[in-house]
Motif scaffolding. Structure first.
Motif, short mmCIF file in Angstrom:
data_model
loop_
_atom_site.label_atom_id
_atom_site.label_comp_id
_atom_site.label_asym_id
_atom_site.label_seq_id
_atom_site.Cartn_x
_atom_site.Cartn_y
_atom_site.Cartn_z
N LEU A 24 0.54 -0.97 0.01
CA LEU A 24 0.36 0.05 -0.44
C LEU A 24 1.06 1.43 -0.43
CD1 LEU A 24 -2.80 1.18 0.16
CD2 LEU A 24 -3.23 0.96 2.28
N ALA A 25 1.32 0.91 0.89
CA ALA A 25 3.07 2.30 0.79
C ALA A 25 3.56 2.95 -0.52
CB ALA A 25 3.53 1.72 1.94
N ALA A 26 3.93 1.46 -1.21
CA ALA A 26 4.06 1.83 -3.14
C ALA A 26 3.66 2.08 -3.73
CB ALA A 26 5.00 0.30 -3.09
N ALA A 27 2.21 2.37 -3.31
CA ALA A 27 1.26 2.11 -4.11
C ALA A 27 0.59 4.12 -4.07
CB ALA A 27 -0.04 1.31 -4.06
N VAL A 28 0.36 4.32 -3.38
CA VAL A 28 0.41 5.64 -2.90
C VAL A 28 1.67 6.46 -2.93
CG1 VAL A 28 -1.48 5.25 -1.89
CG2 VAL A 28 0.34 5.80 0.20
N GLY A 29 3.13 5.79 -2.80
CA GLY A 29 4.33 6.83 -2.52
C GLY A 29 4.76 7.56 -1.67
N ARG A 30 4.30 6.50 -0.56
CA ARG A 30 4.66 7.07 0.70
C ARG A 30 5.20 6.44 1.68
NH1 ARG A 30 1.28 11.88 2.89
NH2 ARG A 30 0.95 12.61 0.57
N SER A 31 5.67 5.93 2.97
CA SER A 31 6.72 5.45 3.32
C SER A 31 5.42 4.56 4.07
CB SER A 31 7.50 5.91 4.94
OG SER A 31 6.74 6.66 5.49
N GLN A 32 6.21 3.37 4.31
CA GLN A 32 5.43 2.68 5.60
C GLN A 32 4.43 2.93 6.53
OE1 GLN A 32 7.41 -1.81 5.34
NE2 GLN A 32 8.15 -1.21 3.44
N TRP A 33 6.29 3.65 7.59
CA TRP A 33 6.05 4.41 8.97
C TRP A 33 4.96 5.38 8.43
CZ3 TRP A 33 6.58 3.34 13.37
CH2 TRP A 33 6.42 4.53 14.35
N THR A 34 4.46 5.39 7.70
CA THR A 34 2.99 6.57 7.40
C THR A 34 1.91 5.57 7.30
OG1 THR A 34 4.28 8.45 6.41
CG2 THR A 34 2.08 8.17 5.92
N ILE A 35 2.53 5.26 6.60
CA ILE A 35 1.53 4.06 7.01
C ILE A 35 0.09 3.77 8.44
CG2 ILE A 35 -0.16 1.56 5.40
CD1 ILE A 35 0.00 4.24 3.69
N TYR A 36 0.81 2.61 8.76
CA TYR A 36 1.76 2.38 10.02
C TYR A 36 0.44 3.52 10.62
CZ TYR A 36 3.94 -1.89 9.16
OH TYR A 36 4.73 -2.74 9.05
N ARG A 37 0.79 4.70 11.10
CA ARG A 37 0.60 5.71 11.83
C ARG A 37 -0.67 6.30 11.16
NH1 ARG A 37 4.70 10.15 12.32
NH2 ARG A 37 3.11 10.84 13.66
N THR A 38 -0.97 5.59 9.97
CA THR A 38 -2.43 6.06 9.69
C THR A 38 -3.40 5.58 10.11
OG1 THR A 38 -1.45 7.22 7.85
CG2 THR A 38 -3.79 6.69 7.20
N GLU A 39 -2.82 4.02 10.04
CA GLU A 39 -3.86 3.35 10.55
C GLU A 39 -3.98 2.74 11.85
OE1 GLU A 39 -3.01 -0.63 6.85
OE2 GLU A 39 -2.59 -0.36 9.11
N GLN A 40 -3.17 3.32 12.63
CA GLN A 40 -3.55 3.71 14.53
C GLN A 40 -3.50 4.75 14.38
OE1 GLN A 40 0.73 3.49 15.66
NE2 GLN A 40 1.05 1.13 15.10
N GLY A 41 -4.47 5.92 13.43
CA GLY A 41 -5.30 7.36 13.77
C GLY A 41 -4.26 7.71 14.48
N PRO A 44 -2.83 13.11 11.17
CA PRO A 44 -4.00 13.88 10.48
C PRO A 44 -3.93 12.86 8.62
CG PRO A 44 -2.37 15.56 11.22
CD PRO A 44 -2.02 14.30 11.80
N VAL A 45 -5.13 13.09 8.47
CA VAL A 45 -4.59 12.53 6.97
C VAL A 45 -4.93 13.57 5.98
CG1 VAL A 45 -5.48 10.93 5.40
CG2 VAL A 45 -5.25 9.93 7.56
N PRO A 46 -4.33 13.80 4.51
CA PRO A 46 -5.11 15.09 3.65
C PRO A 46 -5.44 14.61 2.56
CG PRO A 46 -2.16 14.21 4.21
CD PRO A 46 -2.99 13.74 4.85
N VAL A 47 -6.31 15.16 2.19
CA VAL A 47 -7.24 14.44 1.11
C VAL A 47 -7.25 14.14 -0.05
CG1 VAL A 47 -9.24 15.42 -0.07
CG2 VAL A 47 -8.74 16.74 1.86
N ASP A 48 -5.87 14.76 -0.57
CA ASP A 48 -4.81 14.00 -1.91
C ASP A 48 -4.69 12.65 -0.88
OD1 ASP A 48 -3.12 15.27 0.18
OD2 ASP A 48 -1.62 15.35 -1.75
N LEU A 49 -4.29 12.17 0.30
CA LEU A 49 -3.71 11.43 0.74
C LEU A 49 -4.73 10.17 1.30
CD1 LEU A 49 -1.57 8.99 1.26
CD2 LEU A 49 -1.57 9.65 3.15
N ALA A 50 -5.51 10.71 1.18
CA ALA A 50 -7.33 10.06 1.18
C ALA A 50 -7.63 9.43 0.05
CB ALA A 50 -8.31 11.01 2.30
#
Length: 74
Positions: A24-41, A44-50
């Motif tokens: 998922l991180a590769a698909a959206v061009g973000r780090s794995q850490w960002t995805i982990y932190r996003t899933e944990q809430g 904040p998630v910017p609209v473009d990332l959402a």
């Protein structure tokens, strides 16, 4: 009522899509850490990332939002 991005909903959708966090991180061009932190809430998630996350897990953005009575509408 204001809505907020739901990290747990993202995790559920990611798993349903058969994606790992690294995929998922590769698909959206973000780090794995960002995805982990996003899933944990934790972030904040910017609209473009959402939007990118919803597209990557093949769900409507609405599926990743929840009604939040504490959210502030600017």
């Amino acid at each position: 009522m204001p809505r907020t991005f739901s990290g747990p909903a993202l995790r559920t959708a990611r798993r349903s899509a058969g994606l790992t966090v690294p995929e998922l991180a590769a698909a959206v061009g973000r780090s794995q850490w960002t995805i982990y932190r996003t899933e944990q809430g934790r972030v904040p998630v910017p609209v473009d990332l959402a939007d990118a996350l919803a597209e990557a897990v093949n769900v409507q953005l609405e599926a990743l939002l929840y009604a939040d009575p504490l959210a502030v509408v600017a």
